[in-house]
Design a protein around this motif. Structure first.
Motif, PDB file in Angstrom:
ATOM      1  N   UNK A 174       0.820  -1.213   0.000  1.00 21.72           N
ATOM      2  CA  UNK A 174       0.000   0.000   0.000  1.00 21.72           C
ATOM      3  C   UNK A 174       0.858   1.270   0.000  1.00 21.72           C
ATOM      4  N   UNK A 175       1.700   1.445  -1.036  1.00 22.63           N
ATOM      5  CA  UNK A 175       2.578   2.623  -1.085  1.00 22.63           C
ATOM      6  C   UNK A 175       1.782   3.904  -1.294  1.00 22.63           C
ATOM      7  N   UNK A 176       2.319   4.995  -0.801  1.00 25.85           N
ATOM      8  CA  UNK A 176       1.668   6.283  -1.038  1.00 25.85           C
ATOM      9  C   UNK A 176       2.128   6.901  -2.354  1.00 25.85           C
ATOM     10  N   UNK A 177       3.245   6.390  -2.916  1.00 30.55           N
ATOM     11  CA  UNK A 177       3.737   6.869  -4.214  1.00 30.55           C
ATOM     12  C   UNK A 177       4.076   5.675  -5.087  1.00 30.55           C
ATOM     13  N   UNK A 178       3.519   5.671  -6.304  1.00 34.39           N
ATOM     14  CA  UNK A 178       3.788   4.612  -7.282  1.00 34.39           C
ATOM     15  C   UNK A 178       4.451   5.246  -8.505  1.00 34.39           C
ATOM     16  N   UNK A 179       5.636   4.747  -8.867  1.00 31.88           N
ATOM     17  CA  UNK A 179       6.335   5.219 -10.065  1.00 31.88           C
ATOM     18  C   UNK A 179       6.209   4.124 -11.116  1.00 31.88           C
ATOM     19  N   UNK A 211       3.568   8.693 -10.545  1.00 36.99           N
ATOM     20  CA  UNK A 211       4.418   9.298 -11.568  1.00 36.99           C
ATOM     21  C   UNK A 211       4.458   8.314 -12.728  1.00 36.99           C
ATOM     22  N   UNK A 212       3.905   8.700 -13.862  1.00 40.40           N
ATOM     23  CA  UNK A 212       3.828   7.836 -15.037  1.00 40.40           C
ATOM     24  C   UNK A 212       4.849   8.303 -16.071  1.00 40.40           C
ATOM     25  N   UNK A 213       5.822   7.441 -16.353  1.00 35.04           N
ATOM     26  CA  UNK A 213       6.881   7.773 -17.306  1.00 35.04           C
ATOM     27  C   UNK A 213       6.573   7.078 -18.628  1.00 35.04           C
ATOM     28  N   UNK A 214       6.498   7.827 -19.698  1.00 33.03           N
ATOM     29  CA  UNK A 214       6.119   7.237 -20.975  1.00 33.03           C
ATOM     30  C   UNK A 214       6.562   8.119 -22.139  1.00 33.03           C
ATOM     31  N   UNK A 215       6.591   7.529 -23.330  1.00 31.24           N
ATOM     32  CA  UNK A 215       6.787   8.327 -24.540  1.00 31.24           C
ATOM     33  C   UNK A 215       5.465   8.455 -25.292  1.00 31.24           C
ATOM     34  N   UNK A 216       4.411   7.840 -24.751  1.00 30.34           N
ATOM     35  CA  UNK A 216       3.101   7.788 -25.399  1.00 30.34           C
ATOM     36  C   UNK A 216       2.202   8.887 -24.840  1.00 30.34           C
ATOM     37  N   UNK A 217       1.975   9.923 -25.634  1.00 31.80           N
ATOM     38  CA  UNK A 217       1.174  11.054 -25.166  1.00 31.80           C
ATOM     39  C   UNK A 217      -0.282  10.665 -24.912  1.00 31.80           C
TER      40      UNK A 217
END
Length: 340
Positions: A174-179, A211-217
């Motif tokens: 149950x993390x408070x931040x998910x990357x 925090x969502x890291x992507x190259x897909x707009x």
């Protein structure tokens, strides 16, 4: 009511010390994240997205090193935190979904054992309790027959199921931040949609910050309320999703928008690529990192780094064209209606 900040990244600088010199991968990244908010980090390969996330998690190994700045998580500075204390936060309060689940999961352990390891380590449950929670987590992420599947090995799962198992593992404490680093890259479009729907549910129901890291707009438009556009190890533009898609101010953001496939154009209409190559961060340019590829570049762009211009409360961009003395140029923004 003012939102409570869960993460503050201040002037983060990360380098890789190679045999040919210092590669300045992250050069002064600053941003904040509120509790229950989802932000996207977009940009080409090599722009610094993943290195930013690995720096936040303190997962960089030699020759990578954080050389400056602060990462404040719930009031604690992670940059100067001892490794032993960081281990109690990593995987527990901050969790990460990696890009390729096949290489992130251990092939010789069952899915259940790998989820249980995080639960027993951080939550102090015994094996019976941990197994029960592992089954619950697999059910939460939509794995059919979780009681049976908990005994399977990674090679017995499809690509989409492996990614769901990774999400179950990340969420087990149950993390408070998910990357999430490119969580849908290797998946077909129907599974992508299911994974994104799951992430939206987490944000809305559990109030997990993402925090969502992507190259897909398109992925960003579906999940995030705010977007950071990275290039050359720096944030070129930051704004709400509507700002970035409908009112972009940096030529690099405009270039990314123009390179997105469009349904309203004919089938023979070619995509518009961004000409040129990213900068060499062994010898970073002294001016704007995008200047060499920018169709609107001026002499000052090559010689001096622009400062951020505040467009409005949540929108800023680093571009000389926004300076009050800059010539007025008609820009091809690449805006597409109906994305967001």
């Amino acid at each position: 009511m003012k939102a409570e900040k869960i993460l503050e990244v201040k002037d983060l600088r990360t380098s890789f010390f190679t045999h040919v010199g210092e590669v300045k991968a992250i050069r002064g990244v600053t941003f904040t994240l509120d509790k229950g908010e989802a932000i996207g980090i977009v940009g080409e390969s090599g722009s610094g997205k993943s290195v930013t996330s690995m720096s936040i998690m303190k997962l960089l190994q030699y020759p990578g090193k954080i050389v400056g700045g602060e990462v404040i998580f719930n009031g604690q500075d992670l940059v100067n935190m001892k490794d032993k204390l960081m281990q109690t936060i990593r995987g527990n309060e901050i969790a990460m979904i990696f890009q390729d689940p096949m290489t992130s999961l251990n092939p010789v352990y069952t899915i259940g054992n790998q989820i249980m390891e995080a639960i027993t380590r951080h939550q102090g449950l015994n094996r019976k309790e941990a197994k029960k929670k592992a089954v619950e987590m697999l059910e939460l992420v939509g794995i059919p027959s979780p009681e049976k599947r908990v005994k399977n090995y990674p090679h017995e799962f499809s690509g989409g199921m492996r990614q769901r198992a990774m999400i179950a593992m990340a969420l087990s404490c149950e993390p408070s931040l998910l990357i999430a680093d490119e969580p849908t890259t290797a998946l077909d479009v129907t599974i992508q949609a299911q994974i994104l729907e799951l992430m939206k549910d987490l944000k809305d129901k559990v109030k997990t910050s993402i925090i969502l890291i992507t190259h897909d707009l398109g992925v960003v438009a579906d999940v995030c309320s705010r977007v950071l556009v990275m290039y050359g190890g720096m944030i070129m533009e930051e704004g709400t999703t509507e700002d970035i898609f409908y009112n972009p101010k940096h030529p690099y953001t405009m270039g990314l928008l123009k390179s997105v496939p469009r349904l309203d154009l004919g089938e023979k209409q070619r995509l518009i690529p961004i000409a040129g190559t990213p900068p060499d961060l062994l010898k970073p340019p002294k001016g704007c990192p995008f200047a060499a590829r920018c169709p609107y570049a001026m002499k000052i762009c090559l010689e001096q780094m622009p400062e951020y211009t505040i467009v409005d409360e949540k929108h800023r961009a680093m571009c000389w064209l926004l300076h009050r003395d800059a010539p007025r140029v008609k820009l091809d923004t690449g805006v597409q209606r109906g994305i967001v």
